[in-house]
Every structure is written in C-alpha cells, then in structure tokens.
Design an enzyme around this catalytic site. Structure first.
Site, PDB file in Angstrom:
ATOM      1  N   ASP A   1       0.835  -1.203   0.000  1.00  0.00           N
ATOM      2  CA  ASP A   1       0.000   0.000   0.000  1.00  0.00           C
ATOM      3  C   ASP A   1       0.873   1.258   0.000  1.00  0.00           C
ATOM      4  O   ASP A   1       0.561   2.251  -0.650  1.00  0.00           O
ATOM      5  CB  ASP A   1      -0.930   0.004   1.227  1.00  0.00           C
TER       6      ASP A   1
ATOM      7  N   HIS B   1      -5.246  -3.581   5.363  1.00  0.00           N
ATOM      8  CA  HIS B   1      -4.607  -3.943   4.093  1.00  0.00           C
ATOM      9  C   HIS B   1      -5.635  -4.468   3.082  1.00  0.00           C
ATOM     10  O   HIS B   1      -5.384  -5.435   2.383  1.00  0.00           O
ATOM     11  CB  HIS B   1      -3.512  -4.986   4.366  1.00  0.00           C
TER      12      HIS B   1
END
Length: 333
Positions: A150, A178
């Site tokens: 990310d 996530h």
C-alpha cells in the site's frame, strides 16, 4: 541471518525468494511449500550470492527442518481466489494454511520475526496472534502484517504530482488495514510535502485502496499482484533485518498488535482497534515504538478513517473467532 519463506513456490513466493537469495543480509535461506520447493531452491542455488539455500516439502518433517534456527519467517502462503469461490471460502482455506504454519513457528522458532503476507492480512495476523497466545509464545513486538504494498503504491501513484524521479524518496504514511477502504494513505503528512489537487484526490486514494483490482483486470483474471507484492514483502523484510543487525532510525508502516507495542495503547484507544497499521520504529527486538499519526489526520482523512475502523473491526473479529471457534472441515464432494 536465516530467512524462511513459507509458501515459496507460489506467485509471490518465488520472486520473494529470488530477492532474498540476492540479499547480502541473508546467510541461509530455507524455502517451504507443499509442491515444487526442491526445484525452486535448486534453480535459485545457482545464483552467486551469499545465501546457502535449501527447499523443503511437508514430507519428512519438512516444515520443522525449514524453520529450525530461523531468525525471520516470511509467510506469503495461500491460494488466490478462483472463479466461483466466495471470499468466505478463500478465507477459510488461507486461514487454515496460516494457522498450520504459525503452529510450526510456535513450536520450532518462536523467537523469529514473523512477517505475514497471506491475505486477508486484516484477519490472518489476528489468527497468528491467537495461535501464538495459545502456545504461550506470543511476542507482539515480532509479529508483523506486511502492508508495504500500500505504501509502495501510494508513493508510485503520487509520482505525477511530486515530479520526483525516484518515487520511493517521497515518504507517504499509509495506515489502517490492508484491503479496500481499510487502507488510508495520509498524503497530508507526506515528506517532503506533496500537493495533490482537490479534484484528483478521490481518484488517487481509490487507486491506492483498490490497486490490486487494477492488476487482476490487467492480467485478465489469470493472476493478481504477485510481483509488486514480492517486492514490497522484500522491502519490509530487509528493513526488519537491517534493524535486527543494529541499524537505527528505521521506521516502516506495518500491521501490529497495538497493546503489545510501546505507544500502541493510545492508538488502540483512538481507533477502537487492537490491530492497526501505523509507522513503527524497528529495532533489534522488533517493533520498538508505534507512532500515533492518526491524530494528525486532516478532516478529509478522518472521514476515510471512520470507514476504515468499521471494516477493520469486523476483519479482526473474524480472525480471532476462527481460532476460538474453528469451522468444521469442509465436506469432501
């Protein structure tokens, strides 16, 4: 430094193993998977780098042999979602795989740094924590959910706004979880500062949150984000190894059990979540200090965080519940 890749023959496992084999910090590399590991290990063994490499299968106590003496265990094991498979089906399979591997770690190398990549990270890390607690081997400073992809995406996708030749030179904290809306990039806290035009911000955030879908679509259903995830997994593993060897000032966002890390209680109180990804100072003992940047979020980001908390709490509970009340094994068709 002995590194282990559990799930080394898969789409993430193979490129991740390649990066670790080439890394001068790794002296020994053990690969474990249910298929093909001796072949992958033999192929990589021809690379002229420091790491001595071995590959293990489940037979003949392979998991135990792979994990013996491990300093760091990276777990990308699991299966990608196949056509006709629900997210729940996928969760049960991957949760079971992670459970078995963590039980092996608890027995064989409980002091190792444990890096969980297996999806869904928001649930698999709580599963790992519960398994380790049951075994009396839980060290929250050494259990990490890898959310670095990310961060990598947040850096890369902002490059057109920063004009920076090397996007990794822009530090952009990404916090939360996530998956999807649990991923919250804090562009307001980028260093050096980044100016994102207001009319472009929604699309940029959405792209970071759902970057995985972009890859699945481009691969036309034949795969997911394996190469970028392997790179991100290696980048975080390298940071942990450097800190373990005494390098200072290493700070990386990672999904940790907040009550077990210094500074985490304040963040847990603010977010209502025991597991959360925030920038963490890494050291020889693992997670030394969690940095509360939640309170620095601007109004736009606070709205994103509210959605994050809602989704993340359910994901965490699902992982804990899986260990406390395991589902019955699926019926054979």
């Amino acid at each position: 430094m002995k590194a282990v890749v559990a799930g080394a023959s898969g789409g993430i496992g193979q490129p991740l193993s390649l990066l670790l084999k080439a890394c001068p910090l790794v002296d020994k590399l053990a690969l474990y998977d249910v298929v093909n590991t001796p072949g992958v290990a033999t192929d990589l063994s021809h690379i002229s780098s420091v790491a001595q490499i071995e590959g293990f299968l489940p037979a003949d106590d392979g998991l135990k042999k792979a994990l013996t003496g491990a300093d760091i265990v990276v777990i990308p094991a699991g299966i990608p979602r196949k056509p006709g498979m629900t997210r729940d089906d996928l969760f049960k399979i991957n949760a079971g795989i992670v459970k078995g591997l963590i039980e092996g770690v608890a027995t064989t190398c409980p002091d190792a740094y444990i890096l969980v990549i297996s999806n869904p990270v928001n649930s698999t890390v709580p599963i790992a924590a519960e398994i380790l607690k049951k075994a009396g081997k839980f060290n929250p400073k050494k259990l990490f959910g890898v959310t670095t992809l990310d961060v990598v995406r947040a850096e890369t996708f902002a490059q057109s706004f920063t004009g920076e030749k090397d996007p990794s030179k822009t530090n952009i904290p990404v916090i939360g979880g996530h998956s999807g809306e649990t991923i919250v990039p804090l562009y307001s806290q980028a260093k050096p500062a980044v100016k994102i035009p207001e009319d472009k911000l929604d699309a940029l955030i959405n792209r970071v949150q759902f970057g995985g879908d972009e890859v699945v679509k481009a691969k036309d259903g034949t795969g997911s984000a394996t190469l970028s995830m392997a790179y991100a997994g290696f980048r975080f593993a390298e940071a942990v190894m450097k800190a373990a060897k005494g390098e200072s000032n290493i700070v990386e966002p990672t999904f940790v059990y907040l009550p077990g890390v210094e500074g985490g209680d304040e963040i847990a109180k603010e977010t209502g979540c025991d597991f959360f990804s925030v920038p963490v100072h890494l050291g020889k003992d693992g997670a030394e200090k969690a940095v509360n940047i939640v309170k620095e979020a601007n109004e736009y980001e606070k709205k994103l965080l509210q959605k994050c908390y809602e989704g993340l709490k359910g994901n965490i509970e699902k992982g804990v519940e899986f260990v406390k009340n395991p589902p019955p094994p699926p019926e054979k068709k």
